[in-house]
Design an enzyme around this catalytic site. Structure first.
Site, PDB file in Angstrom:
ATOM      1  N   GLU A 264       0.887  -1.176   0.000  1.00  0.00           N
ATOM      2  CA  GLU A 264       0.000   0.000   0.000  1.00  0.00           C
ATOM      3  C   GLU A 264       0.915   1.213   0.000  1.00  0.00           C
ATOM      4  OE1 GLU A 264      -3.288  -0.037  -0.109  1.00  0.00           O
ATOM      5  OE2 GLU A 264      -3.637  -2.166   0.134  1.00  0.00           O
TER       6      GLU A 264
ATOM      7  N   CYS B  65      -2.118   9.641   2.353  1.00  0.00           N
ATOM      8  CA  CYS B  65      -1.668   9.005   1.106  1.00  0.00           C
ATOM      9  C   CYS B  65      -2.594   9.328  -0.052  1.00  0.00           C
ATOM     10  CB  CYS B  65      -1.564   7.500   1.292  1.00  0.00           C
ATOM     11  SG  CYS B  65      -3.115   6.753   1.810  1.00  0.00           S
TER      12      CYS B  65
HETATM   13  P1  NAD Z   1       8.042   4.887   5.151  1.00  0.00           P
HETATM   14  O1  NAD Z   1       8.100   4.101   3.898  1.00  0.00           O
HETATM   15  O2  NAD Z   1       9.165   5.775   5.471  1.00  0.00           O
HETATM   16  O3  NAD Z   1       7.856   3.926   6.422  1.00  0.00           O
HETATM   17  C1  NAD Z   1       6.797   2.997   6.522  1.00  0.00           C
HETATM   18  C2  NAD Z   1       7.144   1.923   7.519  1.00  0.00           C
HETATM   19  O4  NAD Z   1       8.264   1.194   7.027  1.00  0.00           O
HETATM   20  C3  NAD Z   1       7.545   2.423   8.904  1.00  0.00           C
HETATM   21  O5  NAD Z   1       6.972   1.582   9.873  1.00  0.00           O
HETATM   22  C4  NAD Z   1       9.045   2.288   8.918  1.00  0.00           C
HETATM   23  O6  NAD Z   1       9.552   2.017  10.188  1.00  0.00           O
HETATM   24  C5  NAD Z   1       9.252   1.076   8.053  1.00  0.00           C
HETATM   25  N1  NAD Z   1      10.553   1.058   7.361  1.00  0.00           N
HETATM   26  C6  NAD Z   1      11.338   2.098   7.025  1.00  0.00           C
HETATM   27  N2  NAD Z   1      12.436   1.670   6.382  1.00  0.00           N
HETATM   28  C7  NAD Z   1      12.340   0.326   6.315  1.00  0.00           C
HETATM   29  C8  NAD Z   1      13.161  -0.699   5.759  1.00  0.00           C
HETATM   30  N3  NAD Z   1      14.306  -0.404   5.152  1.00  0.00           N
HETATM   31  N4  NAD Z   1      12.736  -1.977   5.853  1.00  0.00           N
HETATM   32  C9  NAD Z   1      11.573  -2.272   6.450  1.00  0.00           C
HETATM   33  N5  NAD Z   1      10.745  -1.357   7.005  1.00  0.00           N
HETATM   34  C10 NAD Z   1      11.135  -0.071   6.937  1.00  0.00           C
HETATM   35  O7  NAD Z   1       6.669   5.709   5.068  1.00  0.00           O
HETATM   36  P2  NAD Z   1       6.091   6.765   6.077  1.00  0.00           P
HETATM   37  O8  NAD Z   1       6.884   8.020   5.992  1.00  0.00           O
HETATM   38  O9  NAD Z   1       5.887   6.136   7.401  1.00  0.00           O
HETATM   39  O10 NAD Z   1       4.639   7.001   5.432  1.00  0.00           O
HETATM   40  C11 NAD Z   1       4.423   7.871   4.365  1.00  0.00           C
HETATM   41  C12 NAD Z   1       4.286   7.119   3.065  1.00  0.00           C
HETATM   42  O11 NAD Z   1       3.318   6.100   3.204  1.00  0.00           O
HETATM   43  C13 NAD Z   1       3.769   7.994   1.950  1.00  0.00           C
HETATM   44  O12 NAD Z   1       4.442   7.671   0.761  1.00  0.00           O
HETATM   45  C14 NAD Z   1       2.310   7.636   1.838  1.00  0.00           C
HETATM   46  O13 NAD Z   1       1.716   7.864   0.591  1.00  0.00           O
HETATM   47  C15 NAD Z   1       2.354   6.179   2.164  1.00  0.00           C
HETATM   48  N6  NAD Z   1       1.060   5.732   2.660  1.00  0.00           N
HETATM   49  C16 NAD Z   1       0.329   4.886   1.904  1.00  0.00           C
HETATM   50  C17 NAD Z   1      -0.926   4.483   2.336  1.00  0.00           C
HETATM   51  C18 NAD Z   1      -1.780   3.548   1.540  1.00  0.00           C
HETATM   52  O14 NAD Z   1      -2.723   3.018   2.109  1.00  0.00           O
HETATM   53  N7  NAD Z   1      -1.501   3.306   0.276  1.00  0.00           N
HETATM   54  C19 NAD Z   1      -1.398   4.935   3.552  1.00  0.00           C
HETATM   55  C20 NAD Z   1      -0.613   5.804   4.302  1.00  0.00           C
HETATM   56  C21 NAD Z   1       0.628   6.186   3.852  1.00  0.00           C
END
Ligand code: NAD
Length: 518
Positions: free
Chosen positions: A263, A297
């Protein structure tokens, strides 16, 4: 990672060691050691990535063993799990709103109650209401040749589901997939975001108090824990977050052939048609853009507006913002940017756009200075944006709104299709044929017509991106199915003609093939 984090992790590692030690005495010793370390606050020794991963693997093994031992939960057990989840969510809703606000600096409690609690409860109730029919096996057709055998499609839990969630709606994006995983009869391990530590700790506590730790387990911690988590051999992994981290997570999951639901995010356009009221469009687009200060998002990322309408639209955006947020700084309805890093990122986008020649319109209804410490950011409209500006390249995820003009609907559709498929698309139009055209000629994760974001709140619609904005779905029956194995079963009848097809092949098979291959 803060020292407190390190200390907490160390304590929990010791406790885990205490639990897994078979020998009674050693177990007591390990427990005593853990207690001693907590009490005297011994200087934390950093854990290695390998030990983090080993701890998580051990936890997952226990969960898988418990799953095998417990067998498939029946309908009543699943309903009980969903009810427990709904009850704890309702009981802790105000604590969760406070925790999220603390994590953000300031997050509207109303927005938490709507987007994190109400939407999640809706998903739980929907799953509960449809669970019996979703669980039912389906009878499938059998070709004449195989009669009187029968075929059936059974729905079985996959096992243990991993859920990695982001910070922007930290409850909804962790608990809604959990509800569907539990409805489908699975167990689940969650890894919420390190950017919302209060909320993540509270969710961990809530789940610990509500479920056996081999049923639902929350892993707190930072990126290191996230990396280790994504390497675990889950039966399915749901990742909600950015496209760039999504790639890393999918790569890690591929090592185990763990199927993933991704997602992700992207740049979701809001297309305003030539005949649509600019006042209505501006009001609805600004509401979607400023909810959670744009950290959504599916927030409209940029507007596609008919050429020559910019000045009028800008005025309507100013009016709409003033009506919804007469003030920003002291207004509890207007949320802060989650962290200093994201605040700096968005400030950098504004500077970059200005330097590259965009005209910026600051929306400042109360005429306020907003301090950097508050992390409340004035919304900006970005006029004349160019493709090389960061606001037109990256997902904005904040209160900045570029306005791109178009000369014809064909050009607007081309603009959308020249870019990766967005997570959401909004079209503001009252012309049915043109709406159909936009729907047919573009592709996105989901669509809301004449409003923003509301397709996500429809419990009976699946949700998920396409291409760069994600893969797979959750929400609705599609989510239940994503966490289930659809297992085809053929029941052979005692009377059957298929033995005629066994070797040695000869006259009988040849006669049959003449009939079958016509
Ligand atoms: P992010 O990708 O930075 O982090 C998401 C999660 O991944 C966090 O829990 C983080 O700890 C973990 N993470 C970070 N690096 C990792 C790695 N190398 N390996 C495994 N896990 C890791 O995203 P964010 O800043 O928390 O959220 C914002 C992003 O999420 C935006 O791009 C937004 O569009 C997207 N988003 C999508 C949806 C959807 O339903 N499609 C919903 C909300 C947010």
């Amino acid at each position: 990672m803060t020292q407190a984090d390190t200390q907490t992790q160390k304590t929990s590692t010791k406790e885990a060691a205490a639990e897994s030690t078979a020998d009674g005495e050693a177990k007591a010793e390990a427990k005593a050691e853990a207690k001693f370390e907590t009490e005297v606050k011994v200087e934390a020794v950093p854990r290695t990535a390998a030990s983090v991963e080993a701890d998580l693997r051990a936890r997952l093994s226990k969960m898988k063993a418990a799953q095998r031992k417990g067998g498939i939960p029946d309908y009543d057990a699943r309903v009980r799990n969903l009810d427990k989840l709904a009850d704890v969510l309702l009981a802790k809703k105000d604590d969760l709103a406070k925790a999220i606000s603390k994590d953000f600096g300031s997050r509207s409690a109303h927005e938490t109650l709507v987007a994190d609690i109400f939407v999640t409860l809706g998903a739980i109730k929907h799953a509960r209401a449809h669970l019996a029919s979703w669980m039912e096996s389906e009878s499938r057709d059998v070709a004449l040749t195989f009669l009187p055998g029968r075929a059936e499609l059974r729905t079985q839990p996959l096992g243990v589901i991993g859920i990695i969630s982001p910070w922007n709606y930290p409850v909804q994006l962790a608990i809604a997939p959990l509800a569907q995983a539990l409805a489908a009869g699975n167990r689940a391990m969650l890894k919420p975001s390190e950017l919302v530590p209060e909320t993540s700790e509270l969710m961990a506590k809530m789940m610990k108090e509500t479920f056996d730790e081999n049923h639902v387990h929350v892993v707190t911690g930072g990126i290191e824990e996230g990396v280790a988590f994504s390497k675990l051999p889950f039966d399915h992994l749901v990742f909600t977050g950015s496209t760039s981290v999504g790639r890393i997570v999918m790569r890690a999951a591929a090592e185990n052939l763990t199927p993933v639901t991704l997602e992700l995010g992207g740049k979701s356009p809001a297309l305003v048609s030539p005949s649509f009221s600019l006042a209505t469009a501006a009001k609805k687009i600004m509401q979607g853009k400023l909810f959670n200060a744009g950290q959504t998002c599916v927030a409209p990322d940029y507007v596609l507006l008919p050429k020559g309408r910019v000045d009028a639209f800008v005025e309507e955006c100013k009016n709409a913002t003033k009506a919804m947020y007469p003030k920003l700084g002291s207004n509890a309805d207007y949320s802060s940017i989650v962290s200093a890093k994201h605040y700096a990122r968005l400030s950098g986008y504004i500077k970059d756009a200005e330097e590259k020649g965009a005209k910026l319109v600051k929306l400042d209804p109360g005429g306020e200075e907003l301090s950097e410490e508050s992390r409340k950011l004035h919304p900006y409209l970005v006029l004349d944006p160019k493709d090389d500006m960061t606001v037109m390249q990256d997902e904005i995820f904040g209160p900045l709104l570029p306005i791109v003009t178009y000369e014809s609907i064909d050009a607007a559709i081309d603009f959308i299709n020249d870019r990766p498929h967005p997570l959401a698309l909004y079209t503001f139009d009252n012309d049915e044929r043109r709406i159909e055209r936009v729907l047919d000629e573009t592709l996105s994760g989901g669509v809301t017509v004449n409003e923003t974001m509301l397709h996500v709140a429809q419990d009976d619609l699946p949700f998920g991106g396409v291409g760069q904005s994600g893969m797979g779905h959750y929400h609705a029956k599609e989510g239940f199915d994503a966490f289930s194995k659809k297992r085809g079963v053929f029941y052979q009848s005692r009377l059957s003609g298929t033995s005629l097809l066994f070797p040695p092949y000869g006259g009988m098979l040849e006669t049959m093939l003449k009939v079958l291959l016509r």
